[in-house]
Structure formats: C-alpha cells, structure tokens
Design a protein around this motif. Structure first.
Motif, PDB file in Angstrom:
ATOM      1  N   GLY A  26      -5.976   5.677  -1.147  1.00 55.22           N
ATOM      2  CA  GLY A  26      -7.016   6.672  -0.927  1.00 55.22           C
ATOM      3  C   GLY A  26      -6.475   8.081  -0.815  1.00 55.22           C
ATOM      4  N   GLU A  27      -5.191   8.263  -1.062  1.00 57.87           N
ATOM      5  CA  GLU A  27      -4.569   9.588  -0.986  1.00 57.87           C
ATOM      6  C   GLU A  27      -4.476  10.203  -2.382  1.00 57.87           C
ATOM      7  N   PHE A  28      -4.509  11.548  -2.441  1.00 58.91           N
ATOM      8  CA  PHE A  28      -4.388  12.254  -3.716  1.00 58.91           C
ATOM      9  C   PHE A  28      -2.933  12.576  -4.050  1.00 58.91           C
ATOM     10  N   ALA A  29      -2.110  12.759  -3.024  1.00 59.01           N
ATOM     11  CA  ALA A  29      -0.695  13.070  -3.238  1.00 59.01           C
ATOM     12  C   ALA A  29       0.144  11.889  -2.779  1.00 59.01           C
ATOM     13  N   LEU A  30       1.107  11.479  -3.597  1.00 61.60           N
ATOM     14  CA  LEU A  30       1.934  10.330  -3.243  1.00 61.60           C
ATOM     15  C   LEU A  30       2.744  10.584  -1.972  1.00 61.60           C
ATOM     16  N   GLU A  31       3.131  11.835  -1.765  1.00 60.40           N
ATOM     17  CA  GLU A  31       3.931  12.163  -0.578  1.00 60.40           C
ATOM     18  C   GLU A  31       3.156  12.000   0.718  1.00 60.40           C
ATOM     19  N   SER A  32       1.821  11.941   0.622  1.00 57.69           N
ATOM     20  CA  SER A  32       0.987  11.837   1.820  1.00 57.69           C
ATOM     21  C   SER A  32       0.737  10.393   2.249  1.00 57.69           C
ATOM     22  N   ILE A  33       1.146   9.437   1.449  1.00 62.70           N
ATOM     23  CA  ILE A  33       0.885   8.023   1.765  1.00 62.70           C
ATOM     24  C   ILE A  33       1.832   7.556   2.870  1.00 62.70           C
ATOM     25  N   LEU A  34       1.255   7.045   3.948  1.00 63.47           N
ATOM     26  CA  LEU A  34       2.046   6.552   5.072  1.00 63.47           C
ATOM     27  C   LEU A  34       2.060   5.025   5.138  1.00 63.47           C
ATOM     28  N   LEU A  35       0.979   4.416   4.722  1.00 65.00           N
ATOM     29  CA  LEU A  35       0.825   2.963   4.816  1.00 65.00           C
ATOM     30  C   LEU A  35       0.328   2.442   3.480  1.00 65.00           C
ATOM     31  N   LEU A  36       0.941   1.355   3.000  1.00 62.95           N
ATOM     32  CA  LEU A  36       0.593   0.858   1.669  1.00 62.95           C
ATOM     33  C   LEU A  36       0.682  -0.660   1.639  1.00 62.95           C
ATOM     34  N   LYS A  37      -0.388  -1.283   1.183  1.00 65.14           N
ATOM     35  CA  LYS A  37      -0.433  -2.740   1.066  1.00 65.14           C
ATOM     36  C   LYS A  37      -0.593  -3.118  -0.401  1.00 65.14           C
ATOM     37  N   LEU A  38       0.463  -3.703  -0.978  1.00 64.27           N
ATOM     38  CA  LEU A  38       0.468  -4.098  -2.386  1.00 64.27           C
ATOM     39  C   LEU A  38       0.764  -5.596  -2.493  1.00 64.27           C
ATOM     40  N   ARG A  39       0.146  -6.358  -1.654  1.00 68.21           N
ATOM     41  CA  ARG A  39       0.399  -7.798  -1.594  1.00 68.21           C
ATOM     42  C   ARG A  39      -0.296  -8.544  -2.739  1.00 68.21           C
ATOM     43  N   GLY A  40       0.435  -9.491  -3.345  1.00 66.49           N
ATOM     44  CA  GLY A  40      -0.145 -10.419  -4.297  1.00 66.49           C
ATOM     45  C   GLY A  40      -0.719  -9.796  -5.549  1.00 66.49           C
ATOM     46  N   LEU A  41      -0.104  -8.744  -6.048  1.00 67.75           N
ATOM     47  CA  LEU A  41      -0.596  -8.088  -7.265  1.00 67.75           C
ATOM     48  C   LEU A  41       0.181  -8.495  -8.515  1.00 67.75           C
ATOM     49  N   GLY A  42       1.161  -9.367  -8.381  1.00 69.99           N
ATOM     50  CA  GLY A  42       1.966  -9.761  -9.530  1.00 69.99           C
ATOM     51  C   GLY A  42       2.941  -8.696  -9.977  1.00 69.99           C
ATOM     52  N   LEU A  43       3.350  -7.829  -9.084  1.00 73.99           N
ATOM     53  CA  LEU A  43       4.246  -6.723  -9.447  1.00 73.99           C
ATOM     54  C   LEU A  43       5.619  -7.226  -9.877  1.00 73.99           C
ATOM     55  N   VAL A  44       6.132  -6.646 -10.972  1.00 77.47           N
ATOM     56  CA  VAL A  44       7.496  -6.929 -11.409  1.00 77.47           C
ATOM     57  C   VAL A  44       8.352  -5.669 -11.419  1.00 77.47           C
ATOM     58  N   ASP A  45       7.709  -4.527 -11.321  1.00 77.95           N
ATOM     59  CA  ASP A  45       8.415  -3.245 -11.399  1.00 77.95           C
ATOM     60  C   ASP A  45       7.785  -2.299 -10.387  1.00 77.95           C
ATOM     61  N   LEU A  46       8.619  -1.698  -9.531  1.00 76.31           N
ATOM     62  CA  LEU A  46       8.109  -0.799  -8.494  1.00 76.31           C
ATOM     63  C   LEU A  46       7.847   0.606  -9.027  1.00 76.31           C
ATOM     64  N   GLY A  47       8.185   0.870 -10.245  1.00 76.19           N
ATOM     65  CA  GLY A  47       7.816   2.123 -10.900  1.00 76.19           C
ATOM     66  C   GLY A  47       8.081   3.362 -10.073  1.00 76.19           C
ATOM     67  N   CYS A  48       7.010   4.121  -9.790  1.00 77.51           N
ATOM     68  CA  CYS A  48       7.126   5.412  -9.098  1.00 77.51           C
ATOM     69  C   CYS A  48       7.003   5.290  -7.588  1.00 77.51           C
ATOM     70  N   LEU A  49       7.148   4.095  -7.045  1.00 74.84           N
ATOM     71  CA  LEU A  49       6.969   3.923  -5.604  1.00 74.84           C
ATOM     72  C   LEU A  49       7.931   4.793  -4.804  1.00 74.84           C
ATOM     73  N   GLY A  50       9.075   5.099  -5.366  1.00 72.67           N
ATOM     74  CA  GLY A  50      10.053   5.937  -4.679  1.00 72.67           C
ATOM     75  C   GLY A  50       9.583   7.357  -4.455  1.00 72.67           C
ATOM     76  N   GLU A  51       8.473   7.763  -5.075  1.00 76.98           N
ATOM     77  CA  GLU A  51       7.943   9.109  -4.865  1.00 76.98           C
ATOM     78  C   GLU A  51       7.097   9.215  -3.598  1.00 76.98           C
ATOM     79  N   CYS A  52       6.828   8.109  -2.959  1.00 78.02           N
ATOM     80  CA  CYS A  52       6.053   8.126  -1.699  1.00 78.02           C
ATOM     81  C   CYS A  52       7.011   8.394  -0.553  1.00 78.02           C
ATOM     82  N   LEU A  53       7.502   9.610  -0.482  1.00 79.74           N
ATOM     83  CA  LEU A  53       8.586   9.940   0.434  1.00 79.74           C
ATOM     84  C   LEU A  53       8.201   9.838   1.903  1.00 79.74           C
ATOM     85  N   GLY A  54       6.919   9.887   2.218  1.00 77.98           N
ATOM     86  CA  GLY A  54       6.490   9.797   3.613  1.00 77.98           C
ATOM     87  C   GLY A  54       6.119   8.390   4.042  1.00 77.98           C
ATOM     88  N   LEU A  55       6.307   7.407   3.167  1.00 79.08           N
ATOM     89  CA  LEU A  55       5.876   6.041   3.442  1.00 79.08           C
ATOM     90  C   LEU A  55       6.625   5.463   4.646  1.00 79.08           C
TER      91      LEU A  55
END
Length: 259
Positions: A26-55
C-alpha cells in the motif's frame, strides 16, 4: 527433511517487482515499506526487494527461493521468515546487521557451517531451523549434535526452535530435554545411577481404622446445643417483631417494617 508440500507450477511462479511490492504494502515509495508479507506466492527471484531500505519485518515463507541475494541491502531488517523454501545458504543475511529473529525451517541447509554467516550479527537472538508442528526441518537438524553445534557457533542465541537456551526459563527447557532423552527407547541409567527409593515410610498410604473419640463426640454435642439455641433466639426475635408491628399499625391497616 525437505520443505513440505508441492510448489506452485512453473507458470505461476513470479519474481518481485515494484508493482508487486506497492500492491502488497500500500506504499508508493519502496523506501517507505516497513512491513511486507509475501508468503506463498511462488517466488523464485527477489528482484528489486533490496530497494526497500527501510524494511523491518519480512515474510517470504512458502515460496521457491534458492538464494537471498537482494536481502544483503536490508540493514534495518529485524524479523525475517524464509521457512519452506529451497535455500542451501544464508550468506546474504550476514549483512543484515539489525536482524534479531530468523525462521529458516524447511530448507536445504545441510551443515552447521552454513550458519557461520550469522555469527557476526550481534542482535540475533531467535533462530528456528526446525518446526515439528509444521513438519518443517533442515538436513542438519538430523545430527545428534545439532543443538550443541548451533549453540557453539551462535552463542548469543536465546531461543532455538522455539525453546529458550539462555536467560530466564532456559533451565526448564533443559530439564525437559534431559527428561525426554532419558525416556527414549533404548536409554538406560548409567552404571553409577542410584536406584530409586520410596520417599515415604511403608504403610504410609494405608487407611487407618475409624476410632470413636470422646472429644469428638463432646464437640458435636456442644455444636448441636449451640445450634438449637440459635433457632430459639431466631423464633423469639420473629415473635417480638410481629408484636411490635401489630402495636404500631393503625386499626384495620397493615404495614411492614424493614430493619
């Protein structure tokens, strides 16, 4: 034990994208994301997740991840759940200097040496590599020396697999582990073990025959006498109240008094 359950089909597997992160948080800027739930999505690549510097809190459980490279950028990450994936190493987490809690049950970690990367994390206190309730584990957990090896490698841990190993309450868990070990099939007392001895004298639990007691009989008699006196006083009080009510009430009327 390998991760339980079937993984999503190849066509359903996804990688992390900015659109996915924004829609899930629900955030517009990746740096603003503090909490993230990505359970059970079949992810194989974390892609740009490293840009969420405030996570600070991240759940990646139940995916098909084989590496955690982008997480090395998450210096604020405190709680991480990567259970039920396909990880064979945790090296990128060595850069997550704020990490306090890690759940990596249900992966492919085979030796305690694969946890060496966590030794430099001063705040890491909670580690789970095995979850019996969820039927998740790692190959390294099958070793009889698993617990001792993890504690030696990561002495700062307070809780391993949900059981406290240091600090307040750790003695209770150690007692339970020792008791569990002693009750396992094939375990037997050592040669110097003392034979169990009764802790009460013989005949302690035998019932004693009832005996008449003059003291008890006299106490019962006095109690019955005192009870009868109470009944007599109650009857007298009721009679007195009834007389007073009749004397104070005008002729032909009745009333009641509450005392």
């Amino acid at each position: 034990m390998e991760p339980q359950g079937e993984k999503p089909a190849e066509a359903d597997r996804v990688c992390v994208t900015p659109q996915l992160l924004k829609s899930r948080s629900g955030e517009f800027a990746l740096e603003s994301i503090l909490l993230l739930k990505l359970r059970g999505l079949g992810l194989v690549d974390l892609g740009c997740l490293g840009e969420c510097l405030g996570l600070e809190w991240l759940d990646l459980s139940g995916n098909a991840l084989t590496q955690l490279g982008p997480l090395a950028c998450l210096r604020q990450l405190a709680v991480l759940n990567v259970a039920d994936n396909r990880l064979t190493g945790l090296e990128p987490l060595g850069a997550c200097e704020s990490l306090q809690s890690l759940n990596a049950a249900g992966n492919l970690l085979a030796t305690p040496g694969q946890l060496q990367c966590l030794a430099g994390l001063p705040g890491l206190e909670y580690l789970r590599l095995r979850d019996p309730l969820a039927r998740l584990s790692n190959p390294l957990c099958a070793s009889p020396s698993y617990w001792a090896a993890v504690r030696e490698l990561l002495p700062g841990l307070k809780v391993i697999d949900g059981e406290r190993v240091s600090g307040r309450g750790s003695e209770f868990y150690q007692l339970c582990r020792d008791l569990d070990s002693s009750l396992r099939p094939g375990s037997s007392p050592g040669p110097g073990a003392a034979e169990a001895q009764p802790w009460v004298e013989p005949g302690y639990w035998e019932s004693w025959p009832t005996r008449s007691s003059s003291i008890l009989e006299e106490a019962c008699r006095q109690f019955q006498h005192a009870l009868q006196e109470c009944h007599d006083l109650d009857r007298q009080a009721n009679d007195s109240l009834a007389q007073a009510e009749r004397a104070l009430s005008p002729a032909g009327t009745t009333s009641s008094f509450v005392f």
